[in-house]
Each structure stands twice: as C-alpha cells, then as structure tokens.
Motif scaffolding. Structure first.
Motif, PDB file in Angstrom:
ATOM      1  N   ALA A 109      -4.367  17.910  -6.826  1.00 13.26           N
ATOM      2  CA  ALA A 109      -4.599  18.262  -5.539  1.00 13.26           C
ATOM      3  C   ALA A 109      -3.671  17.117  -4.178  1.00 13.26           C
ATOM      4  O   ALA A 109      -3.646  17.457  -3.221  1.00 13.26           O
ATOM      5  CB  ALA A 109      -5.871  18.651  -4.482  1.00 13.26           C
ATOM      6  N   GLY A 110      -4.070  16.387  -4.495  1.00 14.06           N
ATOM      7  CA  GLY A 110      -4.011  14.875  -3.625  1.00 14.06           C
ATOM      8  C   GLY A 110      -3.666  13.530  -4.649  1.00 14.06           C
ATOM      9  O   GLY A 110      -4.148  13.622  -5.829  1.00 14.06           O
ATOM     10  N   GLU A 111      -3.449  12.583  -4.196  1.00  7.93           N
ATOM     11  CA  GLU A 111      -3.396  10.953  -5.366  1.00  7.93           C
ATOM     12  C   GLU A 111      -4.037  10.462  -4.460  1.00  7.93           C
ATOM     13  O   GLU A 111      -2.918  10.434  -2.874  1.00  7.93           O
ATOM     14  CB  GLU A 111      -2.634  10.872  -5.869  1.00  7.93           C
ATOM     15  N   LEU A 112      -4.774   8.967  -4.978  1.00  8.54           N
ATOM     16  CA  LEU A 112      -5.989   7.837  -3.546  1.00  8.54           C
ATOM     17  C   LEU A 112      -4.761   6.447  -4.674  1.00  8.54           C
ATOM     18  O   LEU A 112      -4.953   6.729  -5.218  1.00  8.54           O
ATOM     19  CB  LEU A 112      -7.121   7.670  -3.237  1.00  8.54           C
ATOM     20  N   HIS A 113      -3.676   5.386  -3.849  1.00 11.62           N
ATOM     21  CA  HIS A 113      -3.988   4.782  -4.030  1.00 11.62           C
ATOM     22  C   HIS A 113      -4.264   3.440  -3.497  1.00 11.62           C
ATOM     23  O   HIS A 113      -4.090   3.210  -2.217  1.00 11.62           O
ATOM     24  CB  HIS A 113      -1.985   4.370  -4.088  1.00 11.62           C
ATOM     25  N   ILE A 114      -4.961   2.083  -4.164  1.00  9.03           N
ATOM     26  CA  ILE A 114      -5.508   1.401  -3.771  1.00  9.03           C
ATOM     27  C   ILE A 114      -4.720   0.104  -4.429  1.00  9.03           C
ATOM     28  O   ILE A 114      -4.740   0.026  -5.805  1.00  9.03           O
ATOM     29  CB  ILE A 114      -6.978   1.228  -4.336  1.00  9.03           C
ATOM     30  N   VAL A 115      -4.129  -0.344  -3.509  1.00  7.52           N
ATOM     31  CA  VAL A 115      -2.591  -1.455  -3.680  1.00  7.52           C
ATOM     32  C   VAL A 115      -3.732  -3.066  -4.077  1.00  7.52           C
ATOM     33  O   VAL A 115      -3.895  -3.558  -2.776  1.00  7.52           O
ATOM     34  CB  VAL A 115      -1.684  -1.366  -3.194  1.00  7.52           C
ATOM     35  N   HIS A 116      -3.253  -4.085  -4.494  1.00  8.78           N
ATOM     36  CA  HIS A 116      -3.845  -5.221  -4.949  1.00  8.78           C
ATOM     37  C   HIS A 116      -1.904  -6.118  -5.297  1.00  8.78           C
ATOM     38  O   HIS A 116      -1.863  -5.437  -5.604  1.00  8.78           O
ATOM     39  CB  HIS A 116      -4.265  -5.608  -5.429  1.00  8.78           C
ATOM     40  N   TYR A 117      -2.351  -7.345  -4.793  1.00  6.52           N
ATOM     41  CA  TYR A 117      -1.364  -7.853  -5.143  1.00  6.52           C
ATOM     42  C   TYR A 117      -2.445  -9.936  -5.766  1.00  6.52           C
ATOM     43  O   TYR A 117      -3.803  -9.818  -5.906  1.00  6.52           O
ATOM     44  CB  TYR A 117      -1.051  -9.105  -3.559  1.00  6.52           C
ATOM     45  N   ASN A 118      -1.179 -10.087  -6.501  1.00  8.98           N
ATOM     46  CA  ASN A 118      -1.896 -10.771  -7.520  1.00  8.98           C
ATOM     47  C   ASN A 118      -2.089 -12.347  -6.830  1.00  8.98           C
ATOM     48  O   ASN A 118      -1.143 -12.753  -6.113  1.00  8.98           O
ATOM     49  CB  ASN A 118      -0.466 -10.887  -8.468  1.00  8.98           C
ATOM     50  N   THR A 119      -3.232 -12.837  -6.832  1.00  6.26           N
ATOM     51  CA  THR A 119      -3.168 -14.387  -5.959  1.00  6.26           C
ATOM     52  C   THR A 119      -3.068 -15.431  -6.215  1.00  6.26           C
ATOM     53  O   THR A 119      -2.608 -16.394  -5.937  1.00  6.26           O
ATOM     54  CB  THR A 119      -5.297 -14.462  -6.129  1.00  6.26           C
ATOM     55  N   LYS A 120      -2.694 -15.272  -7.331  1.00  3.29           N
ATOM     56  CA  LYS A 120      -1.497 -16.663  -8.046  1.00  3.29           C
ATOM     57  C   LYS A 120      -0.009 -16.987  -7.195  1.00  3.29           C
ATOM     58  O   LYS A 120       0.431 -17.952  -7.387  1.00  3.29           O
ATOM     59  CB  LYS A 120      -1.481 -16.633  -9.438  1.00  3.29           C
ATOM     60  N   TYR A 121       0.464 -15.765  -6.465  1.00  7.01           N
ATOM     61  CA  TYR A 121       1.357 -16.087  -5.975  1.00  7.01           C
ATOM     62  C   TYR A 121       0.956 -16.530  -4.656  1.00  7.01           C
ATOM     63  O   TYR A 121       1.659 -16.061  -3.910  1.00  7.01           O
ATOM     64  CB  TYR A 121       2.411 -14.425  -5.294  1.00  7.01           C
ATOM     65  N   GLY A 122      -0.418 -15.787  -3.925  1.00  2.00           N
ATOM     66  CA  GLY A 122      -0.322 -16.683  -2.445  1.00  2.00           C
ATOM     67  C   GLY A 122      -0.912 -15.295  -1.812  1.00  2.00           C
ATOM     68  O   GLY A 122      -1.514 -15.471  -0.730  1.00  2.00           O
ATOM     69  N   ASN A 123      -0.235 -14.939  -1.468  1.00  2.00           N
ATOM     70  CA  ASN A 123       0.146 -13.391  -0.286  1.00  2.00           C
ATOM     71  C   ASN A 123       1.086 -12.370  -0.768  1.00  2.00           C
ATOM     72  O   ASN A 123       1.962 -12.511  -1.884  1.00  2.00           O
ATOM     73  CB  ASN A 123       0.376 -13.890   1.403  1.00  2.00           C
ATOM     74  N   PHE A 124       0.600 -10.936   0.399  1.00  2.00           N
ATOM     75  CA  PHE A 124       1.509  -9.969  -0.752  1.00  2.00           C
ATOM     76  C   PHE A 124       3.186 -10.397  -0.471  1.00  2.00           C
ATOM     77  O   PHE A 124       3.120  -9.778  -1.652  1.00  2.00           O
ATOM     78  CB  PHE A 124       0.942  -8.916  -0.053  1.00  2.00           C
ATOM     79  N   ILE A 125       3.172 -10.753   0.808  1.00  2.00           N
ATOM     80  CA  ILE A 125       4.715 -10.796   0.667  1.00  2.00           C
ATOM     81  C   ILE A 125       5.183 -11.608  -0.226  1.00  2.00           C
ATOM     82  O   ILE A 125       6.222 -11.025  -1.127  1.00  2.00           O
ATOM     83  CB  ILE A 125       5.064 -11.432   2.123  1.00  2.00           C
ATOM     84  N   ASP A 126       4.995 -12.365  -0.700  1.00  2.00           N
ATOM     85  CA  ASP A 126       5.240 -13.374  -2.246  1.00  2.00           C
ATOM     86  C   ASP A 126       5.222 -13.103  -3.491  1.00  2.00           C
ATOM     87  O   ASP A 126       5.714 -13.327  -4.167  1.00  2.00           O
ATOM     88  CB  ASP A 126       4.435 -14.579  -2.055  1.00  2.00           C
ATOM     89  N   ALA A 127       4.014 -11.988  -3.681  1.00  2.00           N
ATOM     90  CA  ALA A 127       3.492 -11.677  -3.903  1.00  2.00           C
ATOM     91  C   ALA A 127       5.198 -10.002  -5.030  1.00  2.00           C
ATOM     92  O   ALA A 127       5.381  -9.501  -6.442  1.00  2.00           O
ATOM     93  CB  ALA A 127       2.256 -10.868  -4.487  1.00  2.00           C
TER      94      ALA A 127
END
Length: 234
Positions: A109-127
C-alpha cells in the motif's frame, strides 16, 4: 508515489546509473548473511517534530533548536559506521498500491523511508557524494482493518498541502521512531542503491525489511487525499 527507476532514466539523465533505486527484490536470488542485530539508538525518545512537503513527498524532521538529547542513530545490521537520523518520508500511490520497492513483484500500500547519514563525514551534505554516505531503512506498509496508532499522530498532511512560503507544520504529538518500525527488524534485504529523487545519488546502503507495518484503509485514504488531492480508486 510509485517510482520506477526506468521512468527516472527517461526523464532525468543523472538517474541513469547502474545502481538505481527502487528495485524489485527477487527473494529466490538473495544470499543469506548473518549480520549483527540492528541497534536503534534514541529511537524510543520523543523529540519535537515537524512535517514538511518538499515537492515529491511529505517528510518528518526533528526540530534541532533547543535539542538536549542526541539525535536518533543506528549501528549494527551489517553497517560498519554510525549513521545519524536525517528525516523520514512516505510514498503513497494514487490507488491502493504505492510502495517503491517490491518483493517478488508484490506491491504494498505504501512505503516509509528513514534516511541516515554516515557520521564519519561530519554532516549530511558532505556524506551525500560518498558511496557509503547514506543508509536508508525501507519499511513496507500493508492494509489492515485497524488504525495504526502511530499514524494517527501524523494525520496532519492536509495542513501542509496548500503551497505557501513555509510549507510545514509542527506535530502536536511527536512520534518516537521506534513506533514506525516493524516488529521484526532481524530479517531484511540489503543492497547498494541510490536516492529515489533529486540527483539519484548512488550512495545509499538500503535495508528493506521483509516484515511490513500496517495501516488502515481509512488512514491511507486520508494520506493519499492529502498528498494527491483525491481519494484512491478501488
């Protein structure tokens, strides 16, 4: 909205890579690996949250102003690093089937996505540019007769469908992320893929749980109307 990687390739040239998501998962071709258990840190905590419409879907984000506790993050499950929570978002169809991933060609019926970033790169944009920069949890949603109590607190989608300079709405009752997880998080499919919108960056370690969560037809109809402006056809 059901997103087909072939359709992305036709309309977005930068989405024509070899590791694009979503995919159909063929369980007969999946290998078996014994990963350590997932650890969902701070998933049981309640944070100030808001819903935000980004043009593709509805996102849930945590308000970081005045935040005293650490953000939720995940470890284990075959991931070699710590991945911090960024946002979660939903995919609905105009009809009663709207999951992005399918398992053995079965749509949900639907789908849920939970998004995470790798902390070794400091922040989401750099990851984002890194091949192991992001880790996404794909949670399939099936229909049931009873309301999902967690989704009752998310029934504010209609408050943010009208375009405005600030296209978001603060949740009156925050939802701990653990309430959105399937009851079995030990069994899942793993593959390296991409984001399913934007530049379709091929930097996502996907985990698609084979146990879905449930939502009532009343609830999904409400979400579809809020997202698309019309009820699903039967």
């Amino acid at each position: 909205m059901l997103t087909d990687s072939k359709m992305w390739r036709e309309h977005e040239s930068f989405c024509g890579g070899e590791h694009q998501s979503p995919i159909n998962i063929d369980s007969s071709k999946a290998g078996v690996t014994n990963y350590p258990k997932f650890c969902f840190h701070n998933y049981d905590l309640v944070f100030p949250e808001r819903l935000e419409k980004n043009g593709h879907t509805v996102e849930l984000k945590i308000e970081e102003q005045g935040l005293h506790a650490e953000l939720p993050f995940i470890t284990g499950g075959g991931l070699t690093d710590r991945y911090n929570f960024v946002q979660l978002h939903f995919h609905w169809g105009r009809q009663l089937f709207g999951s992005e991933h399918t398992i053995d060609r079965k749509e949900y019926a639907g789908e849920l996505h939970i998004v995470h970033y790798n902390t070794k790169y400091g922040n989401f944009i750099d990851a984002i540019p890194q091949e192991d920069g992001l880790a996404a949890l794909g949670i399939l949603i099936k229909l049931t007769d009873r309301d999902n109590l967690a989704f009752r607190h998310l029934e504010q989608f209609e408050n943010i469908i009208d375009p405005s300079p600030v296209n978001s709405d603060v949740l009156h009752f925050s939802v701990p992320l653990v309430a959105l997880l399937p009851h079995d998080t030990d069994s899942f499919y793993r593959y390296n893929g991409s984001l399913t919108s934007g530049d379709c960056n091929e930097d996502v370690i996907w985990t698609v749980f084979d146990t879905p969560i449930a939502i009532s037809e009343r609830q999904i109809t409400r979400q579809v109307i809020s997202s698309h402006g019309q009820p699903p056809r039967k």
